[in-house]
Write an enzyme that holds these catalytic residues in place. Structure first.
Site, PDB file in Angstrom:
ATOM      1  N   ILE A  29      10.242  18.130  -6.099  1.00  0.00           N
ATOM      2  CA  ILE A  29      11.229  17.228  -5.504  1.00  0.00           C
ATOM      3  C   ILE A  29      11.958  17.916  -4.362  1.00  0.00           C
ATOM      4  CG2 ILE A  29      13.371  15.972  -5.940  1.00  0.00           C
ATOM      5  CD1 ILE A  29      12.324  15.461  -8.782  1.00  0.00           C
TER       6      ILE A  29
ATOM      7  N   ASP B  51      16.169  29.269  -4.652  1.00  0.00           N
ATOM      8  CA  ASP B  51      15.353  29.155  -5.862  1.00  0.00           C
ATOM      9  C   ASP B  51      15.165  30.554  -6.416  1.00  0.00           C
ATOM     10  OD1 ASP B  51      13.065  26.753  -6.849  1.00  0.00           O
ATOM     11  OD2 ASP B  51      13.017  28.752  -7.704  1.00  0.00           O
TER      12      ASP B  51
ATOM     13  N   ASP C 180      23.246  11.153 -11.315  1.00  0.00           N
ATOM     14  CA  ASP C 180      22.271  10.278 -11.972  1.00  0.00           C
ATOM     15  C   ASP C 180      22.009  10.688 -13.418  1.00  0.00           C
ATOM     16  OD1 ASP C 180      20.287   8.117 -11.871  1.00  0.00           O
ATOM     17  OD2 ASP C 180      18.773   9.706 -11.937  1.00  0.00           O
TER      18      ASP C 180
ATOM     19  N   GLU D 289      23.870  10.653 -22.816  1.00  0.00           N
ATOM     20  CA  GLU D 289      23.498   9.368 -22.242  1.00  0.00           C
ATOM     21  C   GLU D 289      23.241   8.355 -23.352  1.00  0.00           C
ATOM     22  OE1 GLU D 289      20.185  10.018 -19.657  1.00  0.00           O
ATOM     23  OE2 GLU D 289      21.329  11.287 -18.261  1.00  0.00           O
TER      24      GLU D 289
ATOM     25  N   HIS E 276      20.524   7.337 -14.765  1.00  0.00           N
ATOM     26  CA  HIS E 276      19.284   8.115 -14.898  1.00  0.00           C
ATOM     27  C   HIS E 276      18.087   7.313 -14.378  1.00  0.00           C
ATOM     28  CE1 HIS E 276      17.535  11.669 -17.361  1.00  0.00           C
ATOM     29  NE2 HIS E 276      16.791  11.424 -16.303  1.00  0.00           N
ATOM     30  N   ILE E 277      18.200   6.845 -13.138  1.00  0.00           N
ATOM     31  CA  ILE E 277      17.166   5.990 -12.544  1.00  0.00           C
ATOM     32  C   ILE E 277      16.446   6.679 -11.390  1.00  0.00           C
ATOM     33  CG2 ILE E 277      18.268   3.819 -13.214  1.00  0.00           C
ATOM     34  CD1 ILE E 277      19.298   3.680 -10.252  1.00  0.00           C
ATOM     35  N   GLY E 278      16.579   8.011 -11.286  1.00  0.00           N
ATOM     36  CA  GLY E 278      15.937   8.706 -10.180  1.00  0.00           C
ATOM     37  C   GLY E 278      14.465   8.363 -10.042  1.00  0.00           C
ATOM     38  N   GLY E 279      13.768   8.303 -11.155  1.00  0.00           N
ATOM     39  CA  GLY E 279      12.348   7.966 -11.133  1.00  0.00           C
ATOM     40  C   GLY E 279      12.058   6.541 -11.536  1.00  0.00           C
TER      41      GLY E 279
END
Length: 399
Positions: free
Chosen positions: A151, A170, A253, A258, A281-284
């Site tokens: 991502i 990273d 998100d 949850e 939690h709708i990223g995907g």
């Protein structure tokens, strides 16, 4: 007929694929807690979940699962070590929803930088407040990406196309794409970035990685996004920084706790804050991503059941395999990776007069996965002898 259980409203394509593969498929829209899941897994071979269902050691010890499919990117909701110890292969979808998450992040970066949330709220309240105060173009601003995986790298490319300068941090060595610049530390990134966005994995060591010290190190008026894992961030501190004006906005998100199902109540310290976007939690969660995830993970489960193929499994050695040749039988042996296992396996075959026509071994740390094709049929006695080896974790027969 073998059984499969798919939870959390997995795409119907997965149901169709597993049904066509000979499985009796049961579905449920929401997640199950531990006791509910243990009861539901009686007689189930394949389990499909998304992010909310927790597959614990107790669940694995109480079931007879062959494999688990995580119809999402993350697998931190599954005890991968316990799954491997019980011979349960785990598959996920590391790429299928990447574009959907990236597009959500880009949309939120633009909306927050232009303060569209505030303007939208004012007009809905009947207040005309045309002003450029606090609104900026994203062009020329610096995006700091924490976690430069699938991502993060795609977001890097899209952000550059919008004219943003991209820096990233990273812990692993990663190739910088385009003009993106790798920074030596998270502090360096926070010092430079106008927008900070988290895209790290769910390993336990990342828990609580972003707290008061990190928020204090961010630039005055910066924007913060978390579309990765809820337990990474101290949201109480984020609330304080929004209210005192240190940060200009945020988009979240994912949350530490949850709701299990659509329509359940949601509570958060971040509710009601200005220029803060909260999404469930709708990223995907696009139709395209869910279709692709359903196709990808269901195919991995189907191929594992059909041929024993484990390529892209996240917890057992990965082998790319075709189905056994007609007229032969396949013995798939997941075992502890110690010297002498292959000799014992082949001795068992040879003593029974088995003609081995194909054999492949993959190892990964303490695990080994050996697949052997034998002409004809392997007797039950031979399979029992292999299963009784002290190093055997799981032995399967495939025709």
């Amino acid at each position: 007929m073998p059984r499969a259980l798919l939870l959390e409203n997995i795409h119907p394509l997965a149901v169709d694929m597993l049904t066509d593969a000979g499985y009796d498929v049961e579905t449920a829209r929401g997640a199950l807690d531990e006791s509910e899941l243990i009861a539901a897994l009686d007689g189930v071979s394949l389990l499909g979940i998304r992010s909310k269902t927790q597959v614990t050691r107790e669940v694995l010890e109480s079931s007879a699962l062959d494999a688990v499919g995580a119809f999402c990117i993350g697998t931190n909701q599954i005890d991968l070590t316990a799954a491997a110890e019980h011979g349960v292969a785990v598959f996920n979808a590391p790429f299928s929803n990447t574009r959907s998450v990236v597009e959500l992040a880009v949309g939120e970066i633009i909306a927050l930088t232009r303060r569209l949330t505030v303007q939208n709220s004012s007009l809905h309240q009947g207040v005309w407040n045309k002003s450029a105060d606090g609104a900026h173009e994203v062009r020329g601003r610096t995006l700091g990406i924490v976690g430069y995986g699938n991502i993060g790298t795609q977001l890097s490319v899209v952000a550059e196309a919008l004219g943003m300068r991209v820096v990233f941090y990273d812990t692993a060595e990663k190739l910088a794409l385009g003009n993106a610049q790798r920074l030596a530390s998270l502090d360096d990134l926070l010092e430079q970035a106008d927008v900070v966005t988290l895209h790290v994995d769910g390993r336990p060591g990342n828990a609580g990685m972003f707290g008061a010290a990190q928020f204090d190190a961010m630039r005055e008026g910066a924007i913060f996004l978390n579309l990765s894992r809820g337990f990474l961030v101290d949201y109480g501190t984020l609330r304080e920084r929004i209210l005192d004006g240190s940060l200009a906005g945020a988009a979240v998100d994912v949350f530490p706790h949850e709701p299990k199902a659509k329509g359940d109540a949601f509570e958060s310290d971040l509710r009601g804050l200005p220029n803060v976007i909260l999404t469930p939690h709708i990223g995907g969660s696009t139709e395209e991503a869910q279709h692709d995830i359903g196709l990808f993970v269901a195919n991995k489960l189907r191929e594992y059941a059909r041929s024993g193929a484990t390529n892209l499994s996240v917890n057992v050695p990965g082998l790319v395999l075709d189905a056994p040749r007609e007229g032969s039988e396949r013995i798939a042996l997941l075992h502890r990776n110690v010297p002498g296992v292959m000799a014992q396996l082949n001795d068992a075959m040879a003593d029974a007069g088995g003609n081995v026509e194909y054999q492949v071994l993959g190892t990964w740390g303490q695990l080994g996965y050996a697949v052997t094709d034998v002409v004809g049929t392997v007797s039950d006695d031979v399979v029992a002898r292999i299963a009784a080896l002290p190093t055997t974790i799981r032995v399967s027969r495939l025709r």
